[in-house]
Design an enzyme around this catalytic site. Structure first.
Site, mmCIF file in Angstrom:
data_model
loop_
_atom_site.group_PDB
_atom_site.id
_atom_site.type_symbol
_atom_site.label_atom_id
_atom_site.label_comp_id
_atom_site.label_asym_id
_atom_site.label_seq_id
_atom_site.Cartn_x
_atom_site.Cartn_y
_atom_site.Cartn_z
ATOM 1 N N LYS A 75 4.904 2.051 -6.856
ATOM 2 C CA LYS A 75 4.307 2.415 -8.159
ATOM 3 C C LYS A 75 5.373 3.025 -9.072
ATOM 4 C CE LYS A 75 -0.239 2.807 -6.064
ATOM 5 N NZ LYS A 75 -1.299 3.612 -5.454
ATOM 6 N N GLN A 119 -2.826 9.671 -4.118
ATOM 7 C CA GLN A 119 -2.815 8.588 -3.134
ATOM 8 C C GLN A 119 -3.746 8.926 -1.966
ATOM 9 O OE1 GLN A 119 -1.137 5.712 -3.706
ATOM 10 N NE2 GLN A 119 -1.908 4.809 -1.828
ATOM 11 N N ASP A 142 -7.117 5.338 -11.598
ATOM 12 C CA ASP A 142 -7.659 4.685 -10.396
ATOM 13 C C ASP A 142 -9.107 4.240 -10.623
ATOM 14 O OD1 ASP A 142 -6.049 4.381 -8.158
ATOM 15 O OD2 ASP A 142 -6.301 6.463 -7.491
HETATM 16 N N1 GUN Z 1 -5.118 4.073 -1.114
HETATM 17 C C1 GUN Z 1 -5.308 2.743 -0.933
HETATM 18 N N2 GUN Z 1 -5.563 2.131 -2.103
HETATM 19 C C2 GUN Z 1 -5.521 3.099 -3.051
HETATM 20 C C3 GUN Z 1 -5.704 3.073 -4.458
HETATM 21 O O1 GUN Z 1 -5.983 2.044 -5.074
HETATM 22 N N3 GUN Z 1 -5.597 4.295 -5.083
HETATM 23 C C4 GUN Z 1 -5.325 5.436 -4.401
HETATM 24 N N4 GUN Z 1 -5.258 6.574 -5.109
HETATM 25 N N5 GUN Z 1 -5.145 5.486 -3.091
HETATM 26 C C5 GUN Z 1 -5.246 4.315 -2.427
#
Ligand code: GUN
Length: 319
Positions: A75, A119, A142
């Site tokens: 990211k 995350q 998100d």
């Molecule tokens: N863990 C797995 N997929 C995601 C996601 O799309 N966002 C976040 N914040 N954590 C994740």
């Protein structure tokens, strides 16, 4: 053939003197479609920068889960490639809920950060939902905050969750018709299955579908998946969907990311989806793993961050 897909070679099988032609599925390539979207984002980022705004994304990682570390790194790298501002905040596994909530509060107030995410998964001693609830919904790129989930459900989204939004873009941009089609979603997670179903049922482009959700407690899953015109699989089990569970000509979207042992691979493991590769002989189009849904998730997160920055700019202008 739908747009933006890559046709696989036909397999010609000679069986006891008769010729059987087996069509294999067209590939829906997230790698290529995401590049198209990044091109569109470049122009929006340039426009923001000309107005003195650099879109900023912060990612918070608590603990040292290797898969999460990889996602967080990707990211940050993508922000850099797009010329966006990025902050990666790494906190130890022992972080308390109060400490994490304090970090969220800082990010809510930071004007250089237009969107941020925590995350997941979080360490067990932290209440994940309480943390999500504390995120300012206007920075919730998100789309996990109940306010944004509700907006999506009633068809007035501010953001769309990244993975389901990526799947929808794959369908739209590869010319797959969704109107009136039976979409079967396999899996009911808050991150993929539930929002995916909610999005496909909307009166909207790339939606307007009849939707069924199946999950680990569904009886005779195959009898339902065989009815799908579009099968979206996010159950987290390698090779779960076999050819016998798929209707001839269905479009199959594989959201799975499973690492399975492979002595021939350098790392000793290999990435596979939730769909058995032989399904390509039944499906008309299918996403590969890797290179299908994966690249779209990060792309839609970037798109949400640019959207959040555009909204912040609009708010600034209207003051
Ligand atoms: N863990 C797995 N997929 C995601 C996601 O799309 N966002 C976040 N914040 N954590 C994740």
């Amino acid at each position: 053939m739908p747009r933006n897909v890559s046709a696989c070679a036909k397999v010609i099988n000679i069986k006891r003197g008769s010729l059987t032609v087996i069509m294999t599925a067209d590939l829906i390539l997230g790698k290529e479609i995401s590049q198209q979207i990044y091109g569109e984002l470049d122009a929006r980022i340039d426009r923001l920068k000309k107005n003195g705004i650099t879109p900023g994304l912060a990612v918070v990682l608590v603990g040292d889960d290797p898969a999460s570390q990889t996602y967080v790194r990707m990211k940050g790298k993508m922000c850099q490639e797009l010329g966006m501002h990025s902050d990666t905040i790494i906190m130890p596994e022992t972080t308390t809920q109060e400490e994490l909530l304090a970090r969220v509060s800082e990010l809510n107030e930071n004007p250089d950060i237009h969107g941020f995410l925590i995350q997941l998964p979080l360490p067990k001693h932290i209440d994940e939902q309480a943390v999500i609830n504390s995120i300012d919904p206007s920075k919730d790129v998100d789309c996990f905050h109940p306010f944004n989930v509700g907006r999506m459900l009633i068809g007035e989204p501010e953001f769309l969750p990244a993975t389901p939004a990526g799947v929808q873009q794959l369908l739209i941009r590869s010319g797959v018709k969704t109107d009136g089609k039976h979409v079967v979603v396999v899996g009911r997670s808050n991150i993929v299955g539930k929002p995916m179903a909610a999005m496909m049922v909307q009166k909207a482009i790339g939606a307007n579908s009849t939707v069924t959700v199946v999950h680990s407690r569904t009886e005779d899953i195959g009898s339902i998946t065989r009815q799908a015109d579009i099968l979206i699989v996010a159950i987290g089990k390698a090779g779960f969907i076999t050819p016998g569970m798929v209707k001839e000509g269905a479009v199959v979207i594989d959201v799975g990311t499973n690492h399975i042992p492979d002595p021939a691979a350098k790392k000793g493991t290999r990435l596979v989806g939730d769909v058995d590769e032989n399904v390509k002989e039944k499906a008309s189009a299918m996403t590969p793993v890797p290179g299908g849904v994966g690249p779209m998730t990060i792309c839609m997160l970037m798109s949400n961050t640019v959207h959040a920055a555009e909204r912040a700019y609009e708010r600034k202008c209207s003051q």
